[in-house]
Design an enzyme around this catalytic site. Structure first.
Site, short mmCIF file in Angstrom:
data_model
loop_
_atom_site.label_atom_id
_atom_site.label_comp_id
_atom_site.label_asym_id
_atom_site.label_seq_id
_atom_site.Cartn_x
_atom_site.Cartn_y
_atom_site.Cartn_z
N HIS A 199 0.83 -1.21 0.00
CA HIS A 199 0.00 0.00 0.00
C HIS A 199 0.86 1.26 0.00
O HIS A 199 0.56 2.22 -0.69
CB HIS A 199 -0.93 0.02 1.22
CG HIS A 199 -2.21 -0.72 0.99
ND1 HIS A 199 -2.29 -2.10 1.02
CD2 HIS A 199 -3.46 -0.28 0.69
CE1 HIS A 199 -3.54 -2.46 0.76
NE2 HIS A 199 -4.28 -1.38 0.55
N LYS A 225 -9.74 -7.99 8.23
CA LYS A 225 -10.40 -8.39 9.48
C LYS A 225 -10.46 -7.20 10.44
O LYS A 225 -9.56 -6.36 10.45
CB LYS A 225 -9.69 -9.57 10.14
CG LYS A 225 -8.34 -9.24 10.76
CD LYS A 225 -7.81 -10.40 11.57
CE LYS A 225 -6.35 -10.26 11.94
NZ LYS A 225 -6.11 -9.49 13.17
#
Lengths: 276, 165
Positions: free
Chosen positions: B27, B92
């Site tokens: 990222h 998550k």
């Protein structure tokens, strides 16, 4: 005097790590199955079912239960009647290297600033305690970052009492919410000083039964009850069980301080002890 | 292929989609490339980003254990997601309120898989291809074809969250 060799330590560490990462311990599995039976929400039930099925697949196929095979902490107890014919740290690290290659574990250890991977999951973090006897015991703890990142230390006031401790732990769990892979285990260290409390918290996670000290045992029960009132549930999706168990270790501290550390642990609670 | 306009927070769904793994370091690199106006190494259009870094693949295996990592570490990159033209993200745990707002604003979904179920989730991956940032090892971008991959809709495109208690 018992002589212990490099290869013995290396093999024990490597085999122990395989067991820790690929097989869910019976005590954890039983807790998870018990928690599953209490749930009524479909999302909580589905999450528990996946955790149980995952453990079966991992065990059958020798596949790590979780992709985060962690950074290794070792709590070592060396008997005064043991003579090591090797460097303890190097033999442990060689066991780690062996396991992470042999069993295809993820190497997740990096330089903190450059983020360059050490490529063999070493160095392990080793804590040594001298004890009586002629045994070498190593508690192997491969711990992932998801739960570790949510752990906290706070220097409470001596007069904050049990309420202060419970409030701090519950607030840490609420802040962590579904991030550390609940249902969690909580290791709590109370007392000592700035570096002792977190170490005690991590060491407490290796326990499987209530404290023998009645007052501490009651505090463990109280925190377990309070944390489960949050309703965070498995993976934060809501449910009755947010925490599977709480273990507290203590140590005397300065009259002016009360350090409290909470080490949050994911539902797999991977611990294996090897004894030589 | 899933129609994300039909998804609502709390739905249990099974994905048959193209999914790209990308976590912290990937990222950071994608964000730098976008900041510098450079071309991305992967066309993410209509796919999902999966916050995951697998264990190494065993001989004769397809992929190692591959469960989700904690999504909130990627919250800081949310404003870069529309440029990738993804349908959603898989990870998550709950995220910053701003991420939920962005999901609504940009029409992307956030899905959650079961953390710690890496062995089970590996069974739902049909094919794997390393496509970018190979030097990042487990954090490289991998193109996965997933089949019957179990997830729960955490944030839908209507501003709802499964984590509201």
């Amino acid at each position: 005097m018992k002589e212990i060799q490099f290869e013995q330590i290396k093999e024990a560490v490597s085999n122990g790590l395989h067991k820790a990462c690929c097989s869910l311990s019976c005590s954890v599995l039983n807790k998870i199955k018990e928690a599953r039976s209490l749930e009524t929400s479909p999302l909580a039930e589905a999450t528990f079912d996946q955790i149980i099925e995952n453990a079966e697949i991992a065990n059958e196929e020798s596949l790590p239960m979780c992709q985060d095979t962690g950074i290794i902490t070792c709590f070592v107890e060396i008997g005064y009647d043991v003579h090591l014919n090797c460097d303890l740290y190097e033999s442990i690290n060689e066991g780690v290297r062996d396991a992470y290659d042999r069993y295809y574990f993820r190497k997740s250890v990096a330089n903190p600033l450059s983020r360059i991977n050490t490529k063999d999951n070493t160095p392990a973090i080793v804590h040594v305690k001298m004890v009586s006897g002629d045994k070498l015991k190593i508690m192997l703890v491969p711990k992932g970052a998801g739960s570790e990142n949510m752990s906290k230390l706070k220097m409470l006031n001596p007069t904050d009492g049990k309420k202060g401790i419970v409030d701090f732990v519950v607030s840490a769990v609420k802040e962590a919410d579904g991030r550390p892979c609940p249902p969690i285990y909580l290791g709590i260290g109370i007392g000592g000083n700035f570096e002792t409390a977190p170490k005690m918290a991590k060491e407490a996670l290796a326990r499987t039964s209530r404290s023998e000290d009645k007052e501490i045992a009651e505090l463990e029960e109280l925190i377990l009850k309070e944390v489960n009132k949050t309703g965070i549930g498995p993976m934060g999706l809501g449910g009755k069980t947010t925490c599977l168990d709480v273990f507290i270790n203590t140590y005397p501290c300065h009259i002016a301080s009360m350090p409290v550390a909470v080490n949050i642990q994911c539902h797999a609670n991977r611990h294996v002890e090897v004894v030589l | 292929m899933i129609d994300i306009t039909k998804l609502h927070a709390g739905d249990v769904i099974y994905l048959d989609e193209i999914v790209y793994t990308a976590r912290d370091q990937a990222h950071a690199r994608l964000a730098s490339l976008l900041d510098e106006g450079k071309e991305l190494p992967v066309d993410f259009s209509n796919s999902f980003i999966y916050y995951a870094g697998p264990t190494p693949t065993m001989p004769n295996g397809r992929i190692g254990s591959i469960g989700p990592t904690t999504s909130s570490r990627m919250d800081k990159f949310i404003e870069y997601m529309p440029a990738l033209k993804i349908k959603g993200m898989i990870g998550k745990g709950p995220r910053d309120e701003h991420v939920r707002e962005c999901c609504k604003k940009y029409g992307i979904v956030y899905l959650v898989a079961t953390g710690g179920a890496g062995a089970l989730l590996a069974k739902r991956i049909k094919s794997v291809q390393e496509v970018a940032f190979q030097d990042l090892g487990c954090e490289a971008i991998r193109k996965l074809e997933v089949e019957h991959f179990p997830v729960i809709v955490a944030y839908d495109i209507y501003g709802n969250s499964v984590f509201e208690k």
